[in-house]
Design an enzyme around this catalytic site. Sequence first.
Site, PDB file in Angstrom:
ATOM      1  N   HIS A   1       0.176  -0.835  -0.152  1.00  0.00           N
ATOM      2  CA  HIS A   1      -0.290  -2.209  -0.328  1.00  0.00           C
ATOM      3  C   HIS A   1      -0.269  -2.592  -1.808  1.00  0.00           C
ATOM      4  O   HIS A   1      -0.240  -1.735  -2.694  1.00  0.00           O
ATOM      5  CB  HIS A   1      -1.705  -2.380   0.235  1.00  0.00           C
ATOM      6  CG  HIS A   1      -2.730  -1.511  -0.419  1.00  0.00           C
ATOM      7  ND1 HIS A   1      -3.279  -1.799  -1.654  1.00  0.00           N
ATOM      8  CD2 HIS A   1      -3.285  -0.356  -0.020  1.00  0.00           C
ATOM      9  CE1 HIS A   1      -4.143  -0.863  -1.976  1.00  0.00           C
ATOM     10  NE2 HIS A   1      -4.164   0.039  -0.996  1.00  0.00           N
TER      11      HIS A   1
ATOM     12  N   GLU B   1      -6.588   4.210   4.936  1.00  0.00           N
ATOM     13  CA  GLU B   1      -6.673   5.252   3.919  1.00  0.00           C
ATOM     14  C   GLU B   1      -7.857   6.153   4.223  1.00  0.00           C
ATOM     15  O   GLU B   1      -8.700   5.834   5.053  1.00  0.00           O
ATOM     16  CB  GLU B   1      -6.837   4.606   2.535  1.00  0.00           C
ATOM     17  CG  GLU B   1      -5.621   3.803   2.126  1.00  0.00           C
ATOM     18  CD  GLU B   1      -5.766   3.191   0.749  1.00  0.00           C
ATOM     19  OE1 GLU B   1      -6.289   3.859  -0.158  1.00  0.00           O
ATOM     20  OE2 GLU B   1      -5.343   2.045   0.585  1.00  0.00           O
TER      21      GLU B   1
END
Length: 95
Positions: free
Chosen positions: A8, A74
Amino acid sequence: MKIYLLRHGETAFNAQRRYLGRTDAPLSPEGRAALRPAGFPAEKVYVSDLLRTAQTAKILFPHAQQISIPALREMDFGIFEGYNYEELSHSPAYR
């Protein structure tokens, strides 16, 4: 078939070198500005269920279908989430 793994764009936490795993932080203005549409098409893009991944995918692949997969999140930094190394440097649990 080719599979591309992309990270990202930058968040404020990233810029401050903070542990950012499960926190649902958006892209920073700088992170958004640094992204451009990818130079190749994609019909589908698999993202985690966090805002920053959806925002990144929308910029890189504006016409792709986004498929949210929570398991792509994550890692969870637990009690260290949101802190940076300097703030944790004296923490016995961190060391």
